[in-house]
Write an enzyme that holds these catalytic residues in place. Structure first.
Site, mmCIF file in Angstrom:
data_model
loop_
_atom_site.group_PDB
_atom_site.id
_atom_site.type_symbol
_atom_site.label_atom_id
_atom_site.label_comp_id
_atom_site.label_asym_id
_atom_site.label_seq_id
_atom_site.Cartn_x
_atom_site.Cartn_y
_atom_site.Cartn_z
ATOM 1 N N PRO A 2 73.981 27.173 7.436
ATOM 2 C CA PRO A 2 74.928 26.061 7.615
ATOM 3 C C PRO A 2 74.252 24.694 7.522
ATOM 4 O O PRO A 2 73.235 24.458 8.155
ATOM 5 C CB PRO A 2 75.499 26.300 9.015
ATOM 6 C CG PRO A 2 74.559 27.226 9.692
ATOM 7 C CD PRO A 2 73.825 27.981 8.630
ATOM 8 N N GLU A 3 74.819 23.829 6.692
ATOM 9 C CA GLU A 3 74.365 22.443 6.607
ATOM 10 C C GLU A 3 75.510 21.563 7.109
ATOM 11 O O GLU A 3 76.479 22.076 7.656
ATOM 12 C CB GLU A 3 73.973 22.116 5.153
ATOM 13 C CG GLU A 3 72.877 23.046 4.617
ATOM 14 C CD GLU A 3 72.432 22.710 3.190
ATOM 15 O OE1 GLU A 3 72.574 21.554 2.777
ATOM 16 O OE2 GLU A 3 71.946 23.625 2.495
ATOM 17 N N LYS A 61 72.884 18.644 11.842
ATOM 18 C CA LYS A 61 73.325 20.049 11.902
ATOM 19 C C LYS A 61 73.495 20.535 13.336
ATOM 20 O O LYS A 61 73.646 21.725 13.578
ATOM 21 C CB LYS A 61 72.309 20.929 11.170
ATOM 22 C CG LYS A 61 72.047 20.519 9.722
ATOM 23 C CD LYS A 61 70.981 21.406 9.092
ATOM 24 C CE LYS A 61 70.309 20.747 7.903
ATOM 25 N NZ LYS A 61 69.133 21.498 7.452
ATOM 26 N N ARG A 259 60.866 26.681 0.264
ATOM 27 C CA ARG A 259 62.267 26.878 -0.123
ATOM 28 C C ARG A 259 62.387 26.703 -1.633
ATOM 29 O O ARG A 259 61.757 25.818 -2.211
ATOM 30 C CB ARG A 259 63.168 25.844 0.578
ATOM 31 C CG ARG A 259 62.905 25.689 2.077
ATOM 32 C CD ARG A 259 63.376 26.878 2.872
ATOM 33 N NE ARG A 259 64.758 27.242 2.575
ATOM 34 C CZ ARG A 259 65.813 26.617 3.087
ATOM 35 N NH1 ARG A 259 65.660 25.619 3.921
ATOM 36 N NH2 ARG A 259 67.030 27.008 2.783
#
Ligand code: ZN
Length: 269
Positions: A2-3, A61, A259
């Site tokens: 989730p961002e 976040k 990433r």
């Protein structure tokens, strides 16, 4: 993971169901990996039981439960954390259960156990280093310029840095850079004024598009659906042999801080 758009839609979904309710019971699941940050279980429970939830807020976040005691319960879902109401099927490991005065249960579950809970009197130590909120009216071009100013690091790393801008993670950083036509490894201090303006528009357009997409496509329980794989909230299919939606060129990948970045070698110079 989730961002900002996912956390914001979770906030909007939960707030009307939780605001005004008192917390009747708090259970923390026993686990080798602690879910509480900076507080022991007894103090956490004592600070929450009897408190009324006034509303839900968000910073980057982080989800913030405003309590009538003046304290705040803070939740960070990290990679795989979920907040499940009542009968929603359990996904991942149960980390904590909050039972409210009307019998509603809110469960915090987490597959990877990176998610954390805080109970704080002041937001300062947790939030004073977080950058501006990119979807607020006040997020102007000069805020983005300030975030990138004198940074020699790749622009991708800079916009991922929560101290520079709040709420952007790996996926939406790639999306915004693709929209703006900027290569992720470009040094942030070498971005031109025109590119900066394009990136500012792209960040807001990317996050707004994702927010609207999530609202229009709830899960089977009518709740915000957290992305695990590619869907139409994204422009870039995050998989092997995927093509640029604009020019059809094969997307390239590159690792930044562990990433994977996806980008179009043709459109992003
Ligand atoms: Zn392209």
């Amino acid at each position: 993971m989730p961002e900002l758009p996912e956390v914001e839609t979770i906030r909007r979904d939960l707030e009307p169901r939780l605001a005004g309710r008192r917390i009747a019971r708090v259970e923390i699941a026993l686990d080798r990996v602690p879910v509480l940050e900076g507080i022991d279980e007894a103090t956490f429970r004592e600070g929450l039981v009897g408190a009324r939830i006034e509303g839900l807020d968000r910073r980057g976040k982080f989800l913030i439960f405003e309590l009538d005691t003046g304290a705040r319960l803070i939740v960070h879902l990290r990679m795989t954390g979920k907040l499940l109401l009542d009968g929603a099927p359990l996904v991942g490991h149960l980390r904590a259960t909050f039972t409210l005065d009307d019998g509603t249960t809110l469960r915090f579950t987490d597959m990877r156990k990176f998610g954390r809970l805080w109970l704080v009197d002041s937001l300062t130590p947790l939030f004073d280093k977080i950058g501006p909120e990119p979807l607020t009216e006040g997020f102007a071009l000069e805020h983005l310029a300030a975030a990138l100013l004198n940074r020699k690091a790749p622009v991708k790393s800079v916009i991922l840095d929560q101290r520079r801008i709040a709420g952007i993670g790996n996926i939406y950083a790639d999306e915004a850079l693709h929209r703006a036509g900027i290569h992720p490894s470009r040094p942030a201090d070498r971005i031109s004024d025109d590119e900066l303006a394009a990136l500012h528009r792209a960040i807001r357009a990317t996050l707004t598009h994702a927010l609207q997409y999530i609202v229009r496509h709830p899960d089977a329980h009518g709740r915000p659906f957290i992305v695990d794989a590619y869907d139409d909230r994204m422009r870039l299919p995050r998989k092997k042999n995927a093509k640029c939606p604009d020019c059809g060129t094969l997307l390239a990948t590159q690792k930044f801080g562990g990433r994977t970045s996806y980008f179009c070698p043709q459109c992003q110079k």
